[in-house]
Design a protein around this motif. Structure first.
Motif, PDB file in Angstrom:
ATOM      1  N   UNK A  12       0.818  -1.214   0.000  1.00  0.00           N
ATOM      2  CA  UNK A  12       0.000   0.000   0.000  1.00  0.00           C
ATOM      3  C   UNK A  12       0.853   1.266   0.000  1.00  0.00           C
ATOM      4  N   UNK A  13       1.964   1.243   0.708  1.00  0.00           N
ATOM      5  CA  UNK A  13       2.829   2.420   0.784  1.00  0.00           C
ATOM      6  C   UNK A  13       3.403   2.760  -0.590  1.00  0.00           C
ATOM      7  N   UNK A  14       3.791   1.743  -1.320  1.00  0.00           N
ATOM      8  CA  UNK A  14       4.350   1.969  -2.654  1.00  0.00           C
ATOM      9  C   UNK A  14       3.279   2.494  -3.601  1.00  0.00           C
ATOM     10  N   UNK A  15       2.083   1.941  -3.503  1.00  0.00           N
ATOM     11  CA  UNK A  15       0.986   2.424  -4.342  1.00  0.00           C
ATOM     12  C   UNK A  15       0.706   3.896  -4.058  1.00  0.00           C
ATOM     13  N   UNK A  20       0.694   9.585  -5.840  1.00  0.00           N
ATOM     14  CA  UNK A  20       1.039  11.007  -5.687  1.00  0.00           C
ATOM     15  C   UNK A  20       1.826  11.485  -6.896  1.00  0.00           C
ATOM     16  N   UNK A  21       2.774  10.661  -7.335  1.00  0.00           N
ATOM     17  CA  UNK A  21       3.617  11.026  -8.471  1.00  0.00           C
ATOM     18  C   UNK A  21       2.796  11.132  -9.757  1.00  0.00           C
ATOM     19  N   UNK A  22       1.997  10.116 -10.037  1.00  0.00           N
ATOM     20  CA  UNK A  22       1.209  10.086 -11.276  1.00  0.00           C
ATOM     21  C   UNK A  22       0.176  11.208 -11.305  1.00  0.00           C
ATOM     22  N   UNK A  23      -0.518  11.396 -10.190  1.00  0.00           N
ATOM     23  CA  UNK A  23      -1.569  12.421 -10.148  1.00  0.00           C
ATOM     24  C   UNK A  23      -1.019  13.844 -10.214  1.00  0.00           C
ATOM     25  N   UNK A  24       0.284  13.985 -10.027  1.00  0.00           N
ATOM     26  CA  UNK A  24       0.884  15.320 -10.108  1.00  0.00           C
ATOM     27  C   UNK A  24       1.098  15.765 -11.553  1.00  0.00           C
ATOM     28  N   UNK A  33      -6.627   1.245  -7.760  1.00  0.00           N
ATOM     29  CA  UNK A  33      -5.514   0.571  -7.097  1.00  0.00           C
ATOM     30  C   UNK A  33      -5.920  -0.857  -6.786  1.00  0.00           C
ATOM     31  N   UNK A  34      -5.021  -1.790  -7.043  1.00  0.00           N
ATOM     32  CA  UNK A  34      -5.289  -3.200  -6.785  1.00  0.00           C
ATOM     33  C   UNK A  34      -4.156  -3.801  -5.964  1.00  0.00           C
ATOM     34  N   UNK A  35      -4.514  -4.712  -5.068  1.00  0.00           N
ATOM     35  CA  UNK A  35      -3.511  -5.349  -4.221  1.00  0.00           C
ATOM     36  C   UNK A  35      -3.178  -6.765  -4.688  1.00  0.00           C
ATOM     37  N   UNK A  36      -3.885  -7.250  -5.716  1.00  0.00           N
ATOM     38  CA  UNK A  36      -3.570  -8.557  -6.292  1.00  0.00           C
ATOM     39  C   UNK A  36      -3.973  -8.562  -7.762  1.00  0.00           C
ATOM     40  N   UNK A 106      12.243  -1.305 -13.190  1.00  0.00           N
ATOM     41  CA  UNK A 106      12.659  -1.595 -11.827  1.00  0.00           C
ATOM     42  C   UNK A 106      11.968  -0.656 -10.846  1.00  0.00           C
ATOM     43  N   UNK A 107      11.632  -1.167  -9.666  1.00  0.00           N
ATOM     44  CA  UNK A 107      10.955  -0.337  -8.666  1.00  0.00           C
ATOM     45  C   UNK A 107      11.843   0.793  -8.173  1.00  0.00           C
ATOM     46  N   UNK A 108      13.122   0.677  -8.411  1.00  0.00           N
ATOM     47  CA  UNK A 108      14.043   1.718  -7.979  1.00  0.00           C
ATOM     48  C   UNK A 108      14.256   2.790  -9.035  1.00  0.00           C
TER      49      UNK A 108
END
Length: 226
Positions: A12-15, A20-24, A33-36, A106-108
């Motif tokens: 959830x924290x990553x989502x 925030x980034x995308x909506x900016x 948002x989906x968790x699976x 990559x997530x980074x």
């Protein structure tokens, strides 16, 4: 047009950070948002998502299975999936591309890279990093990881391509853009785009990422030996 983005990750924290980034950005918005994976497939359809940022490893239906489901659904042919990986060198990357993903990230990755990836995918282009196009895809295809058994069929399909379409396919597999291919082959970018579209149609490829996989699987492009 506003790019409709769906976030699929069990963290959830990553989502929240991605949202925030995308909506900016003025040209994109998070529509779900989906968790699976199962939830991601459902929301992709109900929220009319354009791009899904899909984590590979999620509980229940993982990102790989969800990507296959999205790719197989005629109602979701417009949806582009960008796989999110913890490490770029991930054994599931090639399987993801075979499943129908437009690429991976990559997530980074830096914020600008993530936003750029969304725009590239939404435009129907392949999101394949230099690491992938220069070695990673070739490495895993050479090992036969996750082979789906249709390599001979794809090899036969190449016979339907013209000589120029094969040349363009080789360049696409090298990770080159239409402009770069046009310069290399001394033709116009529009001509390249036409050849790419025709190759996709003849080979049954969803997008450029699929063309890259087919090029390696068919043997048209050989894996590099480091």
């Amino acid at each position: 047009m506003t790019i409709r983005v769906l976030l699929a990750d069990d963290q959830a924290l990553l989502r929240s950070a991605f949202k925030v980034l995308v909506d900016s950005e003025p040209d994109m918005e998070v529509v779900g948002e989906a968790s699976d994976g199962a939830e991601a497939v459902r929301l992709a359809k109900s929220e009319r998502a354009d791009v899904v940022l899909m984590d590979i490893r999620m509980p229940g239906t993982d990102g790989l299975a969800a990507t296959r489901m999205i790719s197989a659904d005629p109602a979701l042919t417009h949806v582009r999936v960008v796989m999110l990986t913890t490490f770029e060198v991930d054994e599931y990357v090639v399987q993801s591309l075979r499943a129908g993903a437009s690429g991976f990230l990559g997530k980074g990755a830096e914020p600008d890279e993530l936003l750029g990836a969304i725009r590239i995918a939404a435009a129907g282009e392949a999101l394949l990093s230099p690491v992938a196009t220069k070695g990673l895809i070739a490495k895993f295809l050479a090992q036969g990881e996750g082979s789906d058994g249709d390599t001979p069929l794809r090899g036969e399909r190449l016979e339907a391509l013209t000589g120029r379409e094969r040349e363009v396919l080789v360049q696409v597999a090298g990770g080159h853009s239409n402009d770069e291919i046009a310069e290399r082959l001394e033709v116009s970018p529009l001509t390249v785009k036409t050849h790419v579209n025709r190759a996709m149609a003849k080979l049954g490829a969803r997008d450029r990422a699929q063309l890259v996989v087919i090029a390696y699987e068919s043997g048209l492009v050989r894996p590099r030996v480091e």
